[in-house]
Structures are given as C-alpha cells and as structure tokens.
Write a protein that holds these residues in place. Sequence first.
Motif, PDB file in Angstrom:
ATOM      1  N   GLY A 110       2.872 112.506  -9.062  1.00  0.00           N
ATOM      2  CA  GLY A 110       3.838 112.356  -7.968  1.00  0.00           C
ATOM      3  C   GLY A 110       5.197 111.911  -8.471  1.00  0.00           C
ATOM      4  O   GLY A 110       6.026 111.419  -7.695  1.00  0.00           O
TER       5      GLY A 110
ATOM      6  N   ASN B 214       7.402 122.183  -0.034  1.00  0.00           N
ATOM      7  CA  ASN B 214       7.297 120.892  -0.756  1.00  0.00           C
ATOM      8  C   ASN B 214       6.555 121.018  -2.076  1.00  0.00           C
ATOM      9  O   ASN B 214       5.763 120.146  -2.438  1.00  0.00           O
ATOM     10  CB  ASN B 214       6.596 119.824   0.106  1.00  0.00           C
ATOM     11  CG  ASN B 214       7.286 119.661   1.432  1.00  0.00           C
ATOM     12  OD1 ASN B 214       6.748 120.051   2.458  1.00  0.00           O
ATOM     13  ND2 ASN B 214       8.479 119.124   1.408  1.00  0.00           N
ATOM     14  N   THR B 215       6.786 122.101  -2.770  1.00  0.00           N
ATOM     15  CA  THR B 215       6.155 122.288  -4.079  1.00  0.00           C
ATOM     16  C   THR B 215       7.244 122.180  -5.147  1.00  0.00           C
ATOM     17  O   THR B 215       8.198 122.964  -5.151  1.00  0.00           O
ATOM     18  CB  THR B 215       5.477 123.673  -4.166  1.00  0.00           C
ATOM     19  OG1 THR B 215       4.640 123.837  -3.020  1.00  0.00           O
ATOM     20  CG2 THR B 215       4.647 123.803  -5.431  1.00  0.00           C
TER      21      THR B 215
ATOM     22  N   MET C  33       4.197 115.705 -12.426  1.00  0.00           N
ATOM     23  CA  MET C  33       4.056 116.176 -11.038  1.00  0.00           C
ATOM     24  C   MET C  33       2.706 115.756 -10.454  1.00  0.00           C
ATOM     25  O   MET C  33       2.623 115.397  -9.284  1.00  0.00           O
ATOM     26  CB  MET C  33       4.237 117.692 -10.986  1.00  0.00           C
ATOM     27  CG  MET C  33       5.674 118.097 -11.280  1.00  0.00           C
ATOM     28  SD  MET C  33       6.039 119.847 -10.961  1.00  0.00           S
ATOM     29  CE  MET C  33       5.291 120.629 -12.359  1.00  0.00           C
TER      30      MET C  33
ATOM     31  N   TRP D 140      10.372 117.384  -2.860  1.00  0.00           N
ATOM     32  CA  TRP D 140       9.493 116.415  -2.161  1.00  0.00           C
ATOM     33  C   TRP D 140      10.257 115.508  -1.207  1.00  0.00           C
ATOM     34  O   TRP D 140       9.682 114.566  -0.676  1.00  0.00           O
ATOM     35  CB  TRP D 140       8.765 115.542  -3.198  1.00  0.00           C
ATOM     36  CG  TRP D 140       7.766 116.275  -4.048  1.00  0.00           C
ATOM     37  CD1 TRP D 140       7.144 117.454  -3.765  1.00  0.00           C
ATOM     38  CD2 TRP D 140       7.281 115.861  -5.332  1.00  0.00           C
ATOM     39  NE1 TRP D 140       6.308 117.821  -4.784  1.00  0.00           N
ATOM     40  CE2 TRP D 140       6.369 116.850  -5.769  1.00  0.00           C
ATOM     41  CE3 TRP D 140       7.531 114.775  -6.163  1.00  0.00           C
ATOM     42  CZ2 TRP D 140       5.707 116.762  -6.999  1.00  0.00           C
ATOM     43  CZ3 TRP D 140       6.866 114.677  -7.376  1.00  0.00           C
ATOM     44  CH2 TRP D 140       5.959 115.670  -7.779  1.00  0.00           C
TER      45      TRP D 140
ATOM     46  N   ASP E 194      -4.091 120.129  -8.442  1.00  0.00           N
ATOM     47  CA  ASP E 194      -2.846 119.433  -8.078  1.00  0.00           C
ATOM     48  C   ASP E 194      -1.637 120.213  -8.584  1.00  0.00           C
ATOM     49  O   ASP E 194      -0.618 120.299  -7.919  1.00  0.00           O
ATOM     50  CB  ASP E 194      -2.831 118.024  -8.695  1.00  0.00           C
ATOM     51  CG  ASP E 194      -4.027 117.225  -8.242  1.00  0.00           C
ATOM     52  OD1 ASP E 194      -4.195 117.081  -7.022  1.00  0.00           O
ATOM     53  OD2 ASP E 194      -4.825 116.783  -9.106  1.00  0.00           O
TER      54      ASP E 194
ATOM     55  N   GLN F   4      -2.035 124.619  -1.907  1.00  0.00           N
ATOM     56  CA  GLN F   4      -2.175 123.171  -1.739  1.00  0.00           C
ATOM     57  C   GLN F   4      -1.941 122.556  -3.111  1.00  0.00           C
ATOM     58  O   GLN F   4      -2.872 122.130  -3.779  1.00  0.00           O
ATOM     59  CB  GLN F   4      -3.566 122.849  -1.241  1.00  0.00           C
ATOM     60  CG  GLN F   4      -3.837 123.426   0.133  1.00  0.00           C
ATOM     61  CD  GLN F   4      -5.106 122.862   0.692  1.00  0.00           C
ATOM     62  OE1 GLN F   4      -5.321 121.650   0.677  1.00  0.00           O
ATOM     63  NE2 GLN F   4      -5.974 123.728   1.172  1.00  0.00           N
TER      64      GLN F   4
ATOM     65  N   ARG G  87       0.887 120.225  -5.715  1.00  0.00           N
ATOM     66  CA  ARG G  87       2.085 119.392  -5.795  1.00  0.00           C
ATOM     67  C   ARG G  87       3.177 120.110  -6.572  1.00  0.00           C
ATOM     68  O   ARG G  87       4.345 119.953  -6.313  1.00  0.00           O
ATOM     69  CB  ARG G  87       1.772 118.100  -6.538  1.00  0.00           C
ATOM     70  CG  ARG G  87       1.132 117.090  -5.679  1.00  0.00           C
ATOM     71  CD  ARG G  87       1.273 115.723  -6.299  1.00  0.00           C
ATOM     72  NE  ARG G  87       0.401 114.841  -5.575  1.00  0.00           N
ATOM     73  CZ  ARG G  87      -0.272 113.857  -6.109  1.00  0.00           C
ATOM     74  NH1 ARG G  87      -0.141 113.587  -7.386  1.00  0.00           N
ATOM     75  NH2 ARG G  87      -1.053 113.105  -5.378  1.00  0.00           N
ATOM     76  N   GLY G  88       2.731 120.845  -7.592  1.00  0.00           N
ATOM     77  CA  GLY G  88       3.764 121.428  -8.434  1.00  0.00           C
ATOM     78  C   GLY G  88       3.320 122.657  -9.185  1.00  0.00           C
ATOM     79  O   GLY G  88       2.129 122.946  -9.339  1.00  0.00           O
TER      80      GLY G  88
END
Length: 329
Positions: A316, A89-90, A313, A328, A47, A66, A68-69
């Motif tokens: 979310g 979107n990272t 992160m 995001w 993630d 892939q 999130r952060g």
Amino acid sequence: MSARFLVTAPIPSPGLDLLRCAGEVTVLQDQPDSAFLRHLCASGNFDVVLTHTRDVIDAPLLEQAQLRGVANNAVGFNNVDIAAATANNTMVANTPGVLTAATADIAMLLILGTARRVVEADTMVREGRFHGWEPGLMLGSDVSGRVLGLAGFGRIARATAHRALAFGMDVIFTPRPPVHREVSLTELGEFAGKVKQVRWNELVEHSDFLSLHVPLTDGTRHLVNASVLSRMKSEAVVINTARGPIVDEAALVQALKNGPIGGAGLDVYEHEPALAPGLAELPNTVLLPHIGSATVRVRGEMARLSALNALAMARGELPPHPVNPGAWD
Ligand code: GLV
C-alpha cells in the motif's frame, strides 16, 4: 496475510527472489491470452500483477480487476490503459533509467548496421558468396558527417546523441513531435552548442537517419506515415527502437520498396511479433527482435525495479517509479 503476486512470465534474478521473500508468487510459464489474464486479475487472488510489454492491460481488464497495482517490467507503458487504471484506483509503475544506455546502443547499432549493410554482408559471407576483396564490394554509406535526427529528446534520445556525436554525426532533434516545444538552454544542458533543435518538418526533411524516441500515444501513433516518408531524403534511414505503431509499417515497406527512402533499422514492429508483408524480404533493412534492453545486467536491473515496485504497491506504499501516483487518492 502475506502479499500475493502474479508474474506473467519468468523474470531474471533478483526479481522473483525479492517477491518470494515477501509473499506468494505465481509465475505463468506460457503467455496468457487476454481472457485468461483478465480472469486472473479479476480473481481476487493477487494484490499486484507484474506484467510485460506484450500483456495488454486494457479498460475491460482494469474495470474487473481486483488489484492494487500493475508493475510493468518496462520503461514504456503503452500496453496499460493509464486513464482506466487511475479510474479504477490501480497504481501502475515502470522501470525507467536502467535501460537507457542499452537501448541507445541498439539505436547506434541499427544506424551503423544499416549504413554499412551488415546483414547483407554477413549473409554473403555465410552463403559462401565472398570470393575475396573487391573495390566495389558492399559499399555502404558513412555515418560521420551525416545528420542524425532525433524524434524526442528524453533519456534514450540523449544517450543516442552522445554516441552519434562521438561518431562525428551532426545531431538535430525535435523534442515532442509533431508539435513544437521550445527546449531552453538549461534543459539542453551539456548538449548546448552540440545539437540543434528544429521543427518536425525540418527534422523529417534534413535527417539522413531519423531515430524515434517518443512514447507511443494517440499523438505519436503513425507519426511516421506515407506523407512523412515522402518528404524524407532519398537515402534516409528510419531507426525505431521505441514502439512499432509509431511507424505506419505498411507505408514504410512501400517507401523502402519504391523509394523514396533508403533503409530502415527496426527493433520494434507495428503488430509485434508479426511483420508487415514484404518487410522481411527487403535487403535495405536490419530487423531485430525487440532487444533494446536485452543485456543480462539490464534485464536483471529491470526485474529488480519491477519487483521493488510490486513490493511497495502490495504494502500500500507509493512504488519507487509510479506512472500514475494519484491512483489511490
Ligand atoms: C522495452 O521496450 C521497454 O519499454 O522497456
């Protein structure tokens, strides 16, 4: 499902413990090359990746990633392509504040070390060439009464100004070189009347020590180049605790070899960890291995902050220190 973290090199306590409480943690023991790091980030197995300044998080990696952060375990984030991260979107986060004093200490150490020829003097003693006090032995230069020019006037520059003022130096600064930006009295705060704002060309021409405290961007790459070096005082010293590529290192070596400048105190290098040919042979330099933030306490705080960023992160949530908070949206 619990969070999955990739950590690109072991970090001190409490960083890993915080992450392990929240999920699965994979820690790489060897520095990954760019293809392997790209592969791991694209695998969908993580993630958040916790990175270090030496990891290059560029557009090709971010386009396939892939994640999130990215929790960068540093205050500087020039190793991450922020525009590409936002476009993909990272979220990216960093560790500001905790390393300010430690890095300013290293800037001051380099100022003192170059002025008083500490490496040459230490080497002389270790090599058995010290045969007793002599009136002309290892004469250096004063720092008190001399001019420290700060390129940048952010947290670390201000902390360096504090130290330099305590050593009796005259401090001038340019907040955003090479362009001009007027700093108001309110922004100067406690430094009003103690330090003087000048334009970049004046900073270059008047500094006895020119200390760099700007982020590495397209606008600051090679800020200190052959033309700038040629306009500096003949005894002037370049101090770099920021990022190597802010200085054209080949031009610096030439300037140190043949004049026009007097010395350099460096903690960072243009092609780190490689040094420009000839740099290591120059006696009028103090060369450190990128240790601005390297105290036990500070590295622990950085690890804690980057873990907290990573945890947020992974949930979310906006991390405590986002670099691109709109990523995001
Ligand atoms: C170190 O160089 C940092 O940016 O934290």
